[in-house]
Design an enzyme around this catalytic site. Structure first.
Site, PDB file in Angstrom:
ATOM      1  N   LYS A  10      33.716  31.600  41.352  1.00  0.00           N
ATOM      2  CA  LYS A  10      35.168  31.493  41.218  1.00  0.00           C
ATOM      3  C   LYS A  10      35.789  30.717  42.388  1.00  0.00           C
ATOM      4  O   LYS A  10      35.097  30.443  43.386  1.00  0.00           O
ATOM      5  CB  LYS A  10      35.748  32.916  41.140  1.00  0.00           C
ATOM      6  CG  LYS A  10      35.373  33.673  39.852  1.00  0.00           C
ATOM      7  CD  LYS A  10      35.888  35.113  39.938  1.00  0.00           C
ATOM      8  CE  LYS A  10      35.788  35.851  38.620  1.00  0.00           C
ATOM      9  NZ  LYS A  10      36.318  37.242  38.750  1.00  0.00           N
ATOM     10  N   TYR A  50      39.712  35.095  29.488  1.00  0.00           N
ATOM     11  CA  TYR A  50      40.068  36.489  29.805  1.00  0.00           C
ATOM     12  C   TYR A  50      40.921  37.140  28.717  1.00  0.00           C
ATOM     13  O   TYR A  50      41.560  38.168  28.973  1.00  0.00           O
ATOM     14  CB  TYR A  50      40.748  36.557  31.173  1.00  0.00           C
ATOM     15  CG  TYR A  50      39.757  36.408  32.318  1.00  0.00           C
ATOM     16  CD1 TYR A  50      38.776  37.387  32.544  1.00  0.00           C
ATOM     17  CD2 TYR A  50      39.777  35.294  33.150  1.00  0.00           C
ATOM     18  CE1 TYR A  50      37.846  37.250  33.571  1.00  0.00           C
ATOM     19  CE2 TYR A  50      38.842  35.153  34.187  1.00  0.00           C
ATOM     20  CZ  TYR A  50      37.881  36.135  34.393  1.00  0.00           C
ATOM     21  OH  TYR A  50      36.958  36.003  35.407  1.00  0.00           O
ATOM     22  N   ASN A 113      36.843  38.277  43.816  1.00  0.00           N
ATOM     23  CA  ASN A 113      35.505  38.865  43.909  1.00  0.00           C
ATOM     24  C   ASN A 113      34.379  37.859  43.680  1.00  0.00           C
ATOM     25  O   ASN A 113      33.289  38.208  43.264  1.00  0.00           O
ATOM     26  CB  ASN A 113      35.393  40.039  42.941  1.00  0.00           C
ATOM     27  CG  ASN A 113      35.744  39.643  41.526  1.00  0.00           C
ATOM     28  OD1 ASN A 113      35.954  38.467  41.244  1.00  0.00           O
ATOM     29  ND2 ASN A 113      35.791  40.606  40.629  1.00  0.00           N
ATOM     30  N   HIS A 116      31.943  35.454  38.394  1.00  0.00           N
ATOM     31  CA  HIS A 116      32.023  36.032  37.046  1.00  0.00           C
ATOM     32  C   HIS A 116      30.635  35.994  36.421  1.00  0.00           C
ATOM     33  O   HIS A 116      29.892  35.038  36.606  1.00  0.00           O
ATOM     34  CB  HIS A 116      32.967  35.204  36.159  1.00  0.00           C
ATOM     35  CG  HIS A 116      32.825  35.568  34.704  1.00  0.00           C
ATOM     36  ND1 HIS A 116      33.457  36.652  34.161  1.00  0.00           N
ATOM     37  CD2 HIS A 116      32.059  35.031  33.705  1.00  0.00           C
ATOM     38  CE1 HIS A 116      33.109  36.767  32.879  1.00  0.00           C
ATOM     39  NE2 HIS A 116      32.259  35.788  32.586  1.00  0.00           N
ATOM     40  N   GLU A 127      31.837  33.331  25.596  1.00  0.00           N
ATOM     41  CA  GLU A 127      32.266  32.613  26.807  1.00  0.00           C
ATOM     42  C   GLU A 127      31.597  31.238  26.981  1.00  0.00           C
ATOM     43  O   GLU A 127      32.247  30.284  27.421  1.00  0.00           O
ATOM     44  CB  GLU A 127      31.953  33.469  28.047  1.00  0.00           C
ATOM     45  CG  GLU A 127      32.799  34.734  28.142  1.00  0.00           C
ATOM     46  CD  GLU A 127      32.303  35.713  29.202  1.00  0.00           C
ATOM     47  OE1 GLU A 127      31.270  35.434  29.865  1.00  0.00           O
ATOM     48  OE2 GLU A 127      32.946  36.762  29.365  1.00  0.00           O
TER      49      GLU A 127
HETATM   50  P1  IDP Z   1      34.153  41.947  35.910  1.00  0.00           P
HETATM   51  O1  IDP Z   1      34.463  40.580  36.483  1.00  0.00           O
HETATM   52  O2  IDP Z   1      33.350  42.774  36.873  1.00  0.00           O
HETATM   53  O3  IDP Z   1      33.539  41.894  34.526  1.00  0.00           O
HETATM   54  P2  IDP Z   1      36.621  42.786  34.585  1.00  0.00           P
HETATM   55  O4  IDP Z   1      37.078  44.207  34.471  1.00  0.00           O
HETATM   56  O5  IDP Z   1      36.113  42.119  33.356  1.00  0.00           O
HETATM   57  O6  IDP Z   1      35.559  42.717  35.771  1.00  0.00           O
HETATM   58  O7  IDP Z   1      37.863  41.955  35.157  1.00  0.00           O
HETATM   59  C1  IDP Z   1      37.847  40.547  35.141  1.00  0.00           C
HETATM   60  C2  IDP Z   1      38.360  40.026  36.470  1.00  0.00           C
HETATM   61  O8  IDP Z   1      39.757  40.349  36.618  1.00  0.00           O
HETATM   62  C3  IDP Z   1      37.706  40.673  37.705  1.00  0.00           C
HETATM   63  O9  IDP Z   1      36.483  40.047  38.040  1.00  0.00           O
HETATM   64  C4  IDP Z   1      38.765  40.473  38.772  1.00  0.00           C
HETATM   65  O10 IDP Z   1      38.750  39.143  39.271  1.00  0.00           O
HETATM   66  C5  IDP Z   1      40.050  40.675  37.966  1.00  0.00           C
HETATM   67  N1  IDP Z   1      40.516  42.062  38.005  1.00  0.00           N
HETATM   68  C6  IDP Z   1      40.050  43.105  37.275  1.00  0.00           C
HETATM   69  N2  IDP Z   1      40.721  44.237  37.541  1.00  0.00           N
HETATM   70  C7  IDP Z   1      41.645  43.898  38.466  1.00  0.00           C
HETATM   71  C8  IDP Z   1      42.677  44.650  39.158  1.00  0.00           C
HETATM   72  O11 IDP Z   1      42.854  45.843  38.964  1.00  0.00           O
HETATM   73  N3  IDP Z   1      43.413  43.943  40.049  1.00  0.00           N
HETATM   74  C9  IDP Z   1      43.241  42.627  40.296  1.00  0.00           C
HETATM   75  N4  IDP Z   1      42.303  41.890  39.655  1.00  0.00           N
HETATM   76  C10 IDP Z   1      41.519  42.518  38.769  1.00  0.00           C
HETATM   77 MG    MG Z   2      34.310  41.324  32.680  1.00  0.00          MG
END
Ligand code: IDP
Ligand code: MG
Length: 153
Positions: A10, A50, A113, A116, A127
């Protein structure tokens, strides 16, 4: 054909110089790189990617984050690659992720983070075509496959 997963370094991963580190971890694990594109993901593609999170409080934020600066978008292939890559990535938030994982070692943020990875075969099937056509996927044999999978007889 083995399982495929969409992996994205990312914008924070690119800006923080982790493209090589992340590719290196997957290479050393034995995954096969079969497609790669360095690109700035448009807001439109980010919304599509997303879509499953539409309506959640973080949706607009994650769309803005992922389209804010270039990303390294890749497809990696291996038997069981989806679950293995998720384990190597670690839990969603850097501060929760275990040491030894990509997020656990290099992120302490909630939203930012670094990486992805598809979370299921269905997600990967949805995707991958957002970013790659069939022609972009390069099928080939890795010379050490029999050693990687222990199919040496
Ligand atoms: P993942 O990337 O571990 O699969 P997901 O729940 O699918 O996690 O969420 C997609 C992305 O959205 C996350 O990687 C993160 O960048 C962002 N995200 C998810 N939950 C939050 C939140 O509570 N606050 C801010 N960003 C979030
Ligand atoms: Mg996810």
């Amino acid at each position: 054909m083995a399982e495929k997963t969409l992996i994205i370094v990312k914008p924070d991963g690119v800006q923080r110089h982790f493209v090589g580190e992340i590719i290196s971890r997957f290479e050393k694990k034995g995954f096969k790189l079969i497609a790669a594109k360095f690109m700035q993901i448009s807001e439109e593609l980010a919304r599509k990617h997303y879509a499953v999170h539409e309506g959640k409080p973080f949706f607009e934020g994650v769309v803005k984050y992922i389209s804010s600066s270039p990303s390294m978008v890749m497809v990696w292939e291996a038997e069981g690659v989806i679950d293995m890559a998720r384990k190597m990535m670690g839990a969603t938030f850097g501060y929760d992720a275990e040491s030894g994982t990509i997020r656990g070692d290099f992120s302490c943020s909630k939203g930012y983070n670094l990486i992805h990875g598809s979370d299921s075969p269905e997600s990967a099937d949805f995707e991958i075509p957002i970013y790659f056509t069939g022609e972009d996927i390069v099928e080939y044999d890795l010379a050490d496959e029999k050693w990687l999978y222990g199919k040496n007889d």
